[in-house]
Design an enzyme around this catalytic site. Structure first.
Site, PDB file in Angstrom:
ATOM      1  CG  ASP A  96      -1.965   1.428   0.779  1.00 23.30           C
ATOM      2  OD1 ASP A  96      -2.813   1.689  -0.533  1.00 23.30           O
ATOM      3  OD2 ASP A  96      -2.822   1.518   2.184  1.00 23.30           O
ATOM      4  CB  ALA A 102      -2.637   9.088   2.298  1.00 21.88           C
TER       5      ALA A 102
END
Length: 601
Positions: free
Chosen positions: A148, A152
């Site tokens: 991932d 962010a």
């Protein structure tokens, strides 16, 4: 705000040791809290598992809990790595795991950094990419795939030298996996693990997690960093995933030297994707050019990649604007701000500021304080409000021509001088002024939603005329600031726009169109807690009905210690953020019955 427990919130003590202070952020796996370790008397970050639906099937709850334990185990295996957030412990409290992590003071994730400052120069993006690649490679060597990688999950924080974004950290191993160990893959039913637009095509079509898949995600992240948007950013997650599999990335226009690196990382076929070792070498060459690097003493703006310099025409005045009596000059303000700079120079410390000096200084130059390009004939002093007109109409590119707005209101100022720093010589001002302005304005900028700092450095022939001082100018990142900033605002003055509202401001609300700044020691109607953004498709009229709910979800008052049985979320919107395209909303807290609040509250 969904929570792992009905009593979760500020003031709660976890495992008899960690006092929750306030929420730092959150994602699909849970909330991250700033907590005080009462045993060691230090601050840590705690990650809390969140169940959005109390009726979530037991199997999926078990998978989510198991994923948290796996995150702690995988991140702990990389403990001590300079580019991975350290995990100290994993504990259970009331049947749920909590992860105890290093608290990184002053950190901002790359997504938020880009929203505040715009894309940095290619060399700065390469520096960030090199650090993240180092962290990924360390994990890959242990058999851990991150799965991932996205803006962010990358933190930028001050380093030991004080550079505000010098430290780069990869975080959130919440969906990582060790595929070669037979480890159970803790994924929830019917969920594609990863983030749309950053997921490698082979993962989107059901393939196994591999180092090459993490490299593809890194390529998407670096593309986003330098271009200001993802390579497969579409109108919906499904469209983004389809684009990853079926379409080529959007052609980069700002990547400069990064373009070949991005092309190699974003190859659809993992076998044709550039391997980590070659990516490392290519990024290192961008970070530290081998030819003539030592001779470069200042930023060469002409060497920067092309930017979209098309000015945004000023829209017609909105009769329903917040405090609409304010007159606005018809000047273009492009949405994306440009960070100029070269790595290793003080002008490239995260792109939060830009140093101004006479580009044509030297023998025979001008005696104007900051050079002819800036245009001022007298030195700036603290409190001066200014208007900034940028070459081509694109903010933060080139040298702006500055003019004073003596009233700080009549001409709708772009910014204000909030500090100044002295120097013994012009060279010292050039070398140290920008970094010192960054430091002097950090607290104020942290309280405002959308500003940047600009260091106005004396010209070589104007050093004495400038009073031997660099002016620290805080400007709206995507539009005017509409008035004085920080402590220079007067109590009782009505806000012309939400741009000057800052965290912990106390408001006297005269109507839903007018709010005035008042001292927090007495009575007031609302207090500003923070900010959030609404989608690009949300109109200003729609925002005025949807913003309260958005603030209740994103900036819940109970995270700041307010009793949810007494207080509720409020919000303020204004015309400025919709004209600039940022769609920023100011989030407040107020009493549910409409009564006034008081200082101790």
């Amino acid at each position: 705000m969904p929570s792992g427990s009905p009593t979760s919130g500020v003031g709660r003590v976890i495992a008899g040791r960690y006092l929750l202070l306030h929420r730092l952020g959150g994602g699909g796996m849970g909330h991250v809290w700033l907590a005080h370790d009462q045993r060691l008397a230090c601050e840590v970050a705690l990650k809390e598992i969140v169940f959005g639906d109390p009726a979530e099937p037991g199997q999926e709850r078990e998978a989510r809990v198991a994923r948290a334990r796996a995150e702690a185990r995988h991140a702990a295996g990389l403990r001590g790595h300079p580019h991975v957030v350290t995990v100290h412990d994993v504990l259970e409290h009331e049947g749920l795991p909590w992860i105890v992590m290093e608290y990184v003071a002053g950190a901002v994730d790359l997504r938020e950094f880009l929203a505040r400052n715009g894309p940095p120069a290619p060399a700065e993006c390469a520096r960030i990419g090199l650090a993240v690649l180092d962290a990924l490679t360390a994990g890959h060597e242990r058999g851990v795939m991150h799965r991932d990688v996205k803006p962010a999950n990358i933190l930028l924080a001050p380093d030991r030298t004080g550079a505000p974004y010098g430290r780069v950290l990869l975080t959130d191993y919440g969906i990582s996996v060790q595929p070669d160990t037979g480890e159970t893959r803790h994924t929830m039913a019917s969920v594609l693990v990863g983030t749309a637009g950053y997921l490698a095509p082979e993962r989107a079509t059901g393939g196994p997690p591999t180092p090459a898949a993490d490299l593809f995600s890194l390529g998407c992240t670096l593309y986003h960093a330098v271009e200001g948007r993802g390579p497969f950013e579409r109108e919906s997650p499904l469209a983004s995933i389809t684009s990853v599999v079926m379409e080529d990335p959007l052609p980069p226009v700002r990547a400069g030297a990064l373009e070949p690196v991005l092309r190699g990382l974003l190859a659809k076929d993992p076998d044709l994707r550039t391997p980590a070792r070659e990516v490392e070498a290519e990024l290192a060459r961008i970070v530290t050019p081998q030819s003539d690097a030592s001779a470069r003493t200042r930023t060469d703006l002409g060497s920067q990649p092309p930017w979209d310099a098309s000015p945004r025409p000023a829209p017609e005045a909105d009769p329903h604007a917040f405090a609409s009596g304010t007159r606005r000059r018809p000047r273009p303000h492009a949405l994306r701000a440009v960070l100029a700079g070269g790595l290793g120079l003080v002008l490239a410390l995260g792109g939060a500021w830009y140093a101004l000096a006479d580009r044509e200084g030297g023998p025979g130059g001008t005696a104007a304080p900051y050079g002819e390009a800036v245009g001022l004939v007298k030195p700036l002093k603290e409190g001066d409000c200014v208007l900034a007109d940028w070459p081509g109409g694109t903010p933060f590119t080139g040298t702006p021509r500055l003019a004073l707005d003596p009233s700080c209101a009549d001409e709708v100022p772009d910014g204000q001088v909030v500090a100044s720093v002295g120097a013994a010589s012009q060279e010292e001002a050039r070398q140290e002024g920008p970094a010192r302005c960054e430091e002097r304005t950090r607290e104020l900028r942290g309280r405002l939603a959308d500003v940047r700092v600009l260091a106005v450095v004396p010209a070589p022939d104007g050093f004495e005329a400038a009073g031997r001082r660099t002016a620290c100018l805080v400007l709206g990142a995507h539009g005017p600031v509409y008035g004085p900033l920080g402590e220079r605002r007067r109590f009782g003055t009505a806000f012309a726009d939400t741009a000057t509202m800052q965290r912990r401001d106390c408001l006297d609300v005269r109507s839903r169109r007018e709010a005035r700044l008042v001292p927090c020691g007495g009575k007031y109607d609302e207090q500003v807690l923070g900010f959030t953004r609404l989608g690009e498709d949300v109109s200003l009229a729609e925002a005025r009905t949807a913003s309260d709910a958005a603030c209740a979800r994103e900036v819940p008052p109970r995270d700041y210690g307010f009793d949810p049985s007494v207080h509720e979320a409020g919000s303020w919107t204004s015309e400025g953020p919709w004209k600039s395209g940022t769609h920023l909303v100011v989030c407040t807290v107020r009493r549910q019955n409409g009564g006034t609040m008081e200082g101790a509250e």
